[in-house]
Design a protein around this motif. Sequence first.
Motif, PDB file in Angstrom:
ATOM      1  N   ARG A 192       0.843  -1.221   0.000  1.00  0.00           N
ATOM      2  CA  ARG A 192       0.000   0.000   0.000  1.00  0.00           C
ATOM      3  C   ARG A 192       0.865   1.252   0.000  1.00  0.00           C
ATOM      4  O   ARG A 192       0.614   2.208  -0.738  1.00  0.00           O
ATOM      5  N   ASP A 193       1.909   1.233   0.841  1.00  0.00           N
ATOM      6  CA  ASP A 193       2.732   2.436   0.993  1.00  0.00           C
ATOM      7  C   ASP A 193       3.567   2.724  -0.248  1.00  0.00           C
ATOM      8  O   ASP A 193       3.899   3.890  -0.523  1.00  0.00           O
ATOM      9  N   SER A 194       3.898   1.696  -0.999  1.00  0.00           N
ATOM     10  CA  SER A 194       4.624   1.930  -2.257  1.00  0.00           C
ATOM     11  C   SER A 194       3.754   2.744  -3.207  1.00  0.00           C
ATOM     12  O   SER A 194       4.217   3.715  -3.831  1.00  0.00           O
TER      13      SER A 194
ATOM     14  N   LEU B 158       3.473   6.349  -1.983  1.00  0.00           N
ATOM     15  CA  LEU B 158       4.631   7.195  -2.284  1.00  0.00           C
ATOM     16  C   LEU B 158       4.642   7.565  -3.772  1.00  0.00           C
ATOM     17  O   LEU B 158       4.883   8.730  -4.124  1.00  0.00           O
ATOM     18  N   ASP B 159       4.363   6.591  -4.623  1.00  0.00           N
ATOM     19  CA  ASP B 159       4.328   6.884  -6.064  1.00  0.00           C
ATOM     20  C   ASP B 159       3.299   7.977  -6.361  1.00  0.00           C
ATOM     21  O   ASP B 159       3.551   8.876  -7.175  1.00  0.00           O
TER      22      ASP B 159
ATOM     23  N   ARG C  61       9.558  10.528 -12.672  1.00  0.00           N
ATOM     24  CA  ARG C  61       8.955   9.363 -13.295  1.00  0.00           C
ATOM     25  C   ARG C  61       9.423   8.108 -12.550  1.00  0.00           C
ATOM     26  O   ARG C  61      10.606   7.976 -12.228  1.00  0.00           O
ATOM     27  N   LEU C  62       8.479   7.225 -12.258  1.00  0.00           N
ATOM     28  CA  LEU C  62       8.843   5.978 -11.582  1.00  0.00           C
ATOM     29  C   LEU C  62       9.643   5.091 -12.531  1.00  0.00           C
ATOM     30  O   LEU C  62       9.164   4.714 -13.607  1.00  0.00           O
TER      31      LEU C  62
ATOM     32  N   ALA D 212      10.857  -1.876  -5.393  1.00  0.00           N
ATOM     33  CA  ALA D 212      10.431  -3.040  -4.631  1.00  0.00           C
ATOM     34  C   ALA D 212       9.591  -2.481  -3.485  1.00  0.00           C
ATOM     35  O   ALA D 212       9.511  -1.262  -3.309  1.00  0.00           O
ATOM     36  N   PRO D 213       8.956  -3.360  -2.703  1.00  0.00           N
ATOM     37  CA  PRO D 213       8.090  -2.826  -1.651  1.00  0.00           C
ATOM     38  C   PRO D 213       8.809  -2.021  -0.560  1.00  0.00           C
ATOM     39  O   PRO D 213       8.145  -1.419   0.268  1.00  0.00           O
ATOM     40  N   LEU D 214      10.136  -1.974  -0.563  1.00  0.00           N
ATOM     41  CA  LEU D 214      10.823  -1.177   0.466  1.00  0.00           C
ATOM     42  C   LEU D 214      11.457   0.095  -0.083  1.00  0.00           C
ATOM     43  O   LEU D 214      11.976   0.908   0.687  1.00  0.00           O
ATOM     44  N   PHE D 215      11.437   0.282  -1.400  1.00  0.00           N
ATOM     45  CA  PHE D 215      12.030   1.506  -1.963  1.00  0.00           C
ATOM     46  C   PHE D 215      11.432   1.761  -3.335  1.00  0.00           C
ATOM     47  O   PHE D 215      10.914   0.839  -3.987  1.00  0.00           O
ATOM     48  N   ARG D 216      11.545   2.982  -3.780  1.00  0.00           N
ATOM     49  CA  ARG D 216      11.075   3.372  -5.119  1.00  0.00           C
ATOM     50  C   ARG D 216      12.191   4.172  -5.782  1.00  0.00           C
ATOM     51  O   ARG D 216      12.850   5.001  -5.142  1.00  0.00           O
ATOM     52  N   LEU D 217      12.387   3.927  -7.061  1.00  0.00           N
ATOM     53  CA  LEU D 217      13.411   4.641  -7.820  1.00  0.00           C
ATOM     54  C   LEU D 217      12.730   5.569  -8.810  1.00  0.00           C
ATOM     55  O   LEU D 217      11.907   5.127  -9.625  1.00  0.00           O
TER      56      LEU D 217
END
Lengths: 321, 321
Positions: free
Chosen positions: A246-248, A251-252, A261-262, A266-271
């Motif tokens: 959910r939190d991913s 954040l997006d 732009r995404l 993974a579920p612990l970080f976003r690039l």
Amino acid sequence: MREHGGNLDLAQQRFGGRAEDWIDLSTGINRLPYPVGDIAVHHWHALPSRSEIEALHRAAQHAYGTSAPVVATGGAQAAIQLLPQLAPRGRARILAPTYNEYAPLLSAAGWEVEQVRELDALAGANLAIVVNPNNPDGRCHARKDLLALLPRVDRLVIDESFADAVSELSLASDAGRPGLLILRSFGKFYGLAGLRLGFAIGDAADIAKLTAASGPWPVSGAAIAMGCRALRDDAWASATSARLARDSVRLDEMVQRQDWRLVGGAPLFRLYETPDALAAQEQLARCRIWSRVFTQQPTWLRLGLPGSEGEWARLAEVLAR
Amino acid sequence: MREHGGNLDLAQQRFGGRAEDWIDLSTGINRLPYPVGDIAVHHWHALPSRSEIEALHRAAQHAYGTSAPVVATGGAQAAIQLLPQLAPRGRARILAPTYNEYAPLLSAAGWEVEQVRELDALAGANLAIVVNPNNPDGRCHARKDLLALLPRVDRLVIDESFADAVSELSLASDAGRPGLLILRSFGKFYGLAGLRLGFAIGDAADIAKLTAASGPWPVSGAAIAMGCRALRDDAWASATSARLARDSVRLDEMVQRQDWRLVGGAPLFRLYETPDALAAQEQLARCRIWSRVFTQQPTWLRLGLPGSEGEWARLAEVLAR
């Protein structure tokens, strides 16, 4: 020391503040960690016993869904450090870009290292490295594709440091097959990176080698106590996996108003791809939120997930400026 | 796993009881440990930072009286595990009998290993190992004799795991000279073996190699927190050294009524020659006091020092039977 997240001391040197003033999103470490709770005094005072270490191994087998041989190490990193000792040096191929310890470590140990961009290009290697899901871009590989690769390399290392919340990706249940070695991190998903705990799961011969190389007391008593507790807490793990998913998305959505732009995550970080990652990092850092940039990719900004609602609110406020 | 003290799980399997029912004198771990106290939450959650690790290194330099390069490791054992990586394999000579990890570990790494009985016989080795004071027999070597040996070997490793309370023996202040490598244990003197903390002290090239082999996060946050605190507590260290010296005499006197002869010892353990060490171990074990025997030396019994007055009383009672 190579470039890593979690280098909050650098953030403080550049931007000030005490460590506790900062929200450190420069890593993929869960910011709502498993509760530390009580640690029995003997875990501090006594050497870890063989039976305690075996209990930890059984807890890891339970959590990761495997009955294959396991060895506990001082973090996934400690297992990575031992990889060059698994076989005589040869040709290593790494699916890149990825975690930046593999290539220099293998090169320094005398391996011929090639970084490749596609899974297929790993074929023919004596040692093939795949981080799944990948750090930092979140690229994932299906179990069947990795199993198809296995007979085409001498040894396939799958670094599943970020696989806890996407367990359908894991090959842990396939471990035990010759040539397959799975690395797991405890500290990221459980939010206890300071504990230094990870695992290697593989066939009996590889795990025997790693066990010998790790020595009789490879992890601390506190790591044993907390690992045995946390790795058996299925309810916490499934609630945490659901929250991270959910939190991913949260954040997006939050960064959508930015010109970012995404790339993946993974579920612990976003690039995110940003016009200028250093500028974005500085904007966040002025409000004591630390992020991860990449020298080789000047547009990439990696963010871990905030934990408490207070952290989410502060990030939202900074991004709204 | 090789034969070691601290294997209380074996004692329980053979003689029953819960771990907390036992007085474990099978190791040389201080039974009146440095108080654990509070550990800040970030030490659990965050990766150890470079500046925290450097602060730990400075605390170690303070405690050991050296300004030479230092690297923290997961116990002295973790540093021992890395020794084969310091140089191309060659001829290792070990002053024996001693700690039983050195010979098999170097042999397994392809070194030609010779165990010798006199310091002089180490000359000519590519890698010479001296444990000072020695475990298990307490044999000591003067600083000048070790320094005289240094130019006669390629690399001299002095394992000072038991030197804290006899700091006049230490060569830590000589560290930095090429070819000299000192290993220190934190857990024994400070009674915190479960923490897994030790140090290697040496010249810049050796410490750089060991640092690379240990990876970016070689010890836990708790080890950093407690190491930084304990290694700066000079008052505790000197009071503890004095107590251990007194208690060594107290234990030697207490066993005089037995048919045992003191072979030697360091301030954290005493080695006695007994008519039958297994029988003596069993006599103690029936009263839940665990001791160390040696397969190769069936008359040797090693005892650590009791801690509390209650422990001393229980040992006295068992010995009086």
